[in-house]
Design a protein around this motif. Structure first.
Motif, PDB file in Angstrom:
ATOM      1  N   ARG A  97      11.054   3.434  -0.561  1.00 23.52           N
ATOM      2  CA  ARG A  97      10.478   2.849   0.658  1.00 23.52           C
ATOM      3  C   ARG A  97      11.258   1.639   1.179  1.00 23.52           C
ATOM      4  NH1 ARG A  97       6.240   5.637   3.138  1.00 23.52           N
ATOM      5  NH2 ARG A  97       5.287   6.933   1.570  1.00 23.52           N
ATOM      6  N   GLY A  98      12.252   1.183   0.393  1.00 25.59           N
ATOM      7  CA  GLY A  98      13.024   0.010   0.797  1.00 25.59           C
ATOM      8  C   GLY A  98      12.223  -1.278   0.727  1.00 25.59           C
ATOM      9  N   VAL A  99      11.333  -1.357  -0.260  1.00 26.14           N
ATOM     10  CA  VAL A  99      10.454  -2.515  -0.425  1.00 26.14           C
ATOM     11  C   VAL A  99      10.882  -3.291  -1.665  1.00 26.14           C
ATOM     12  CG1 VAL A  99       8.069  -3.226  -0.901  1.00 26.14           C
ATOM     13  CG2 VAL A  99       8.517  -1.363   0.716  1.00 26.14           C
ATOM     14  N   ALA A 100      11.060  -4.608  -1.513  1.00 26.48           N
ATOM     15  CA  ALA A 100      11.403  -5.476  -2.645  1.00 26.48           C
ATOM     16  C   ALA A 100      10.130  -5.740  -3.446  1.00 26.48           C
ATOM     17  CB  ALA A 100      12.011  -6.775  -2.140  1.00 26.48           C
ATOM     18  N   LEU A 101      10.133  -5.306  -4.718  1.00 31.60           N
ATOM     19  CA  LEU A 101       8.941  -5.360  -5.562  1.00 31.60           C
ATOM     20  C   LEU A 101       9.264  -6.055  -6.871  1.00 31.60           C
ATOM     21  CD1 LEU A 101       5.983  -4.012  -5.656  1.00 31.60           C
ATOM     22  CD2 LEU A 101       7.065  -2.383  -7.213  1.00 31.60           C
ATOM     23  N   THR A 102       8.296  -6.785  -7.391  1.00 32.97           N
ATOM     24  CA  THR A 102       8.415  -7.430  -8.696  1.00 32.97           C
ATOM     25  C   THR A 102       7.308  -6.895  -9.594  1.00 32.97           C
ATOM     26  OG1 THR A 102       9.280  -9.436  -7.681  1.00 32.97           O
ATOM     27  CG2 THR A 102       8.355  -9.663  -9.879  1.00 32.97           C
ATOM     28  N   TRP A 103       7.669  -6.570 -10.839  1.00 33.58           N
ATOM     29  CA  TRP A 103       6.689  -6.120 -11.826  1.00 33.58           C
ATOM     30  C   TRP A 103       6.436  -7.259 -12.809  1.00 33.58           C
ATOM     31  CZ3 TRP A 103       7.932  -3.340 -16.898  1.00 33.58           C
ATOM     32  CH2 TRP A 103       6.758  -3.001 -17.582  1.00 33.58           C
ATOM     33  N   GLY A 104       5.175  -7.563 -13.044  1.00 32.36           N
ATOM     34  CA  GLY A 104       4.808  -8.613 -13.987  1.00 32.36           C
ATOM     35  C   GLY A 104       5.293  -8.362 -15.400  1.00 32.36           C
ATOM     36  N   GLY A 105       5.547  -7.127 -15.746  1.00 30.34           N
ATOM     37  CA  GLY A 105       6.066  -6.798 -17.077  1.00 30.34           C
ATOM     38  C   GLY A 105       7.510  -7.219 -17.282  1.00 30.34           C
ATOM     39  N   ASP A 106       8.210  -7.519 -16.192  1.00 33.41           N
ATOM     40  CA  ASP A 106       9.594  -7.992 -16.290  1.00 33.41           C
ATOM     41  C   ASP A 106       9.680  -9.516 -16.388  1.00 33.41           C
ATOM     42  OD1 ASP A 106      10.803  -5.468 -16.218  1.00 33.41           O
ATOM     43  OD2 ASP A 106      10.870  -5.444 -14.027  1.00 33.41           O
ATOM     44  N   ILE A 123       0.845  -1.201   0.000  1.00 32.92           N
ATOM     45  CA  ILE A 123       0.000   0.000   0.000  1.00 32.92           C
ATOM     46  C   ILE A 123       0.878   1.248   0.000  1.00 32.92           C
ATOM     47  CG2 ILE A 123      -1.643   1.377   1.346  1.00 32.92           C
ATOM     48  CD1 ILE A 123      -2.899  -1.269   2.283  1.00 32.92           C
ATOM     49  N   ALA A 124       1.927   1.251   0.806  1.00 32.17           N
ATOM     50  CA  ALA A 124       2.833   2.408   0.859  1.00 32.17           C
ATOM     51  C   ALA A 124       3.482   2.652  -0.501  1.00 32.17           C
ATOM     52  CB  ALA A 124       3.901   2.191   1.934  1.00 32.17           C
ATOM     53  N   VAL A 125       3.840   1.588  -1.200  1.00 30.13           N
ATOM     54  CA  VAL A 125       4.435   1.732  -2.539  1.00 30.13           C
ATOM     55  C   VAL A 125       3.415   2.322  -3.507  1.00 30.13           C
ATOM     56  CG1 VAL A 125       5.364   0.475  -4.530  1.00 30.13           C
ATOM     57  CG2 VAL A 125       6.178  -0.066  -2.228  1.00 30.13           C
ATOM     58  N   VAL A 126       2.185   1.816  -3.484  1.00 31.30           N
ATOM     59  CA  VAL A 126       1.128   2.344  -4.359  1.00 31.30           C
ATOM     60  C   VAL A 126       0.910   3.826  -4.080  1.00 31.30           C
ATOM     61  CG1 VAL A 126      -1.328   2.208  -4.946  1.00 31.30           C
ATOM     62  CG2 VAL A 126      -0.011   0.099  -4.620  1.00 31.30           C
ATOM     63  N   GLU A 127       0.833   4.186  -2.806  1.00 26.44           N
ATOM     64  CA  GLU A 127       0.602   5.595  -2.438  1.00 26.44           C
ATOM     65  C   GLU A 127       1.748   6.496  -2.880  1.00 26.44           C
ATOM     66  OE1 GLU A 127      -0.159   5.090   1.745  1.00 26.44           O
ATOM     67  OE2 GLU A 127      -2.334   4.956   1.422  1.00 26.44           O
ATOM     68  N   GLU A 128       2.964   5.990  -2.833  1.00 26.43           N
ATOM     69  CA  GLU A 128       4.119   6.769  -3.305  1.00 26.43           C
ATOM     70  C   GLU A 128       4.151   6.816  -4.828  1.00 26.43           C
ATOM     71  OE1 GLU A 128       7.329   9.228  -2.804  1.00 26.43           O
ATOM     72  OE2 GLU A 128       6.133   8.373  -1.182  1.00 26.43           O
ATOM     73  N   ALA A 129       3.834   5.695  -5.473  1.00 27.97           N
ATOM     74  CA  ALA A 129       3.877   5.627  -6.940  1.00 27.97           C
ATOM     75  C   ALA A 129       2.897   6.594  -7.585  1.00 27.97           C
ATOM     76  CB  ALA A 129       3.605   4.197  -7.409  1.00 27.97           C
ATOM     77  N   ILE A 130       1.716   6.772  -6.994  1.00 29.51           N
ATOM     78  CA  ILE A 130       0.730   7.686  -7.581  1.00 29.51           C
ATOM     79  C   ILE A 130       1.250   9.126  -7.559  1.00 29.51           C
ATOM     80  CG2 ILE A 130      -0.681   8.181  -5.529  1.00 29.51           C
ATOM     81  CD1 ILE A 130      -2.063   7.455  -9.050  1.00 29.51           C
ATOM     82  N   LYS A 131       2.119   9.439  -6.604  1.00 33.89           N
ATOM     83  CA  LYS A 131       2.716  10.778  -6.534  1.00 33.89           C
ATOM     84  C   LYS A 131       3.824  10.952  -7.568  1.00 33.89           C
ATOM     85  CE  LYS A 131       2.070  10.959  -1.517  1.00 33.89           C
ATOM     86  NZ  LYS A 131       2.800  10.889  -0.247  1.00 33.89           N
ATOM     87  N   LEU A 132       4.474   9.857  -7.958  1.00 34.29           N
ATOM     88  CA  LEU A 132       5.632   9.911  -8.846  1.00 34.29           C
ATOM     89  C   LEU A 132       5.300   9.677 -10.317  1.00 34.29           C
ATOM     90  CD1 LEU A 132       8.116   7.771  -6.697  1.00 34.29           C
ATOM     91  CD2 LEU A 132       7.982  10.280  -6.837  1.00 34.29           C
ATOM     92  N   THR A 133       4.182   9.027 -10.587  1.00 33.13           N
ATOM     93  CA  THR A 133       3.890   8.577 -11.944  1.00 33.13           C
ATOM     94  C   THR A 133       3.622   9.707 -12.926  1.00 33.13           C
ATOM     95  OG1 THR A 133       2.578   7.005 -13.229  1.00 33.13           O
ATOM     96  CG2 THR A 133       1.405   8.266 -11.541  1.00 33.13           C
ATOM     97  N   GLU A 134       3.994   9.460 -14.169  1.00 32.90           N
ATOM     98  CA  GLU A 134       3.653  10.366 -15.270  1.00 32.90           C
ATOM     99  C   GLU A 134       2.313   9.974 -15.885  1.00 32.90           C
ATOM    100  OE1 GLU A 134       6.802   9.974 -18.090  1.00 32.90           O
ATOM    101  OE2 GLU A 134       8.299  10.855 -16.772  1.00 32.90           O
ATOM    102  N   VAL A 135       1.861   8.755 -15.584  1.00 29.98           N
ATOM    103  CA  VAL A 135       0.606   8.223 -16.127  1.00 29.98           C
ATOM    104  C   VAL A 135      -0.311   7.874 -14.958  1.00 29.98           C
ATOM    105  CG1 VAL A 135      -0.452   6.375 -17.479  1.00 29.98           C
ATOM    106  CG2 VAL A 135       1.797   7.263 -18.143  1.00 29.98           C
TER     107      VAL A 135
END
Length: 127
Positions: free
Chosen positions: A100-109, A21-33
């Motif tokens: 955030r220091g969170v290990a994340l995986t993207w399905g696009g990779d 959730i913290a990553v999602v909340e940060e990503a919405i602030k950083l995203t261009e899309v």
């Protein structure tokens, strides 16, 4: 930029791991899309239905434990599935996870069954 999570996205984050959730909340602030969270925690029944429909290939999804989210790109308020948009959203998610220091995986990779809308906590750090 200047995007914010809407009520639908927030509702779809219920039951999701707090680090994601913290990553999602940060990503919405950083995203261009802009994006919306389409799904977070899933029931076993929902997952089985997705497998039966061919929308998923596993009954052991990270969604079942709240360790994954799916998003949809929003362009002028409309959902879009154009692949390049998801690479741009992923850049924001990866930057947010690093911050955030969170290990994340993207399905696009993934090399098999690439899944651009899918983000999950890395199994090695979040078993």
């Amino acid at each position: 930029m200047g995007f914010a999570l809407g009520a639908r996205s927030r509702a779809n984050l219920k039951g999701v791991h707090p680090d994601l959730i913290a990553v999602v909340e940060e990503a919405i602030k950083l995203t261009e899309v802009d994006f919306t969270v389409t799904e977070g925690l899933r029931s076993k029944e929902r997952q089985a239905a997705l497998v039966k429909a061919g929308a998923s290939r596993t009954l052991n999804s990270r969604h079942l434990t709240g360790h994954a989210v799916d998003v949809a790109a929003l362009v002028e308020g409309q959902v879009r599935w154009d692949w390049p948009l998801y690479g741009r959203i992923a850049a924001a998610f990866k930057a947010a996870a690093k911050k955030r220091g969170v290990a994340l995986t993207w399905g696009g990779d993934w090399t098999k069954l690439r899944d651009g809308p899918h983000f999950e906590l890395d199994r090695r750090a979040y078993p």
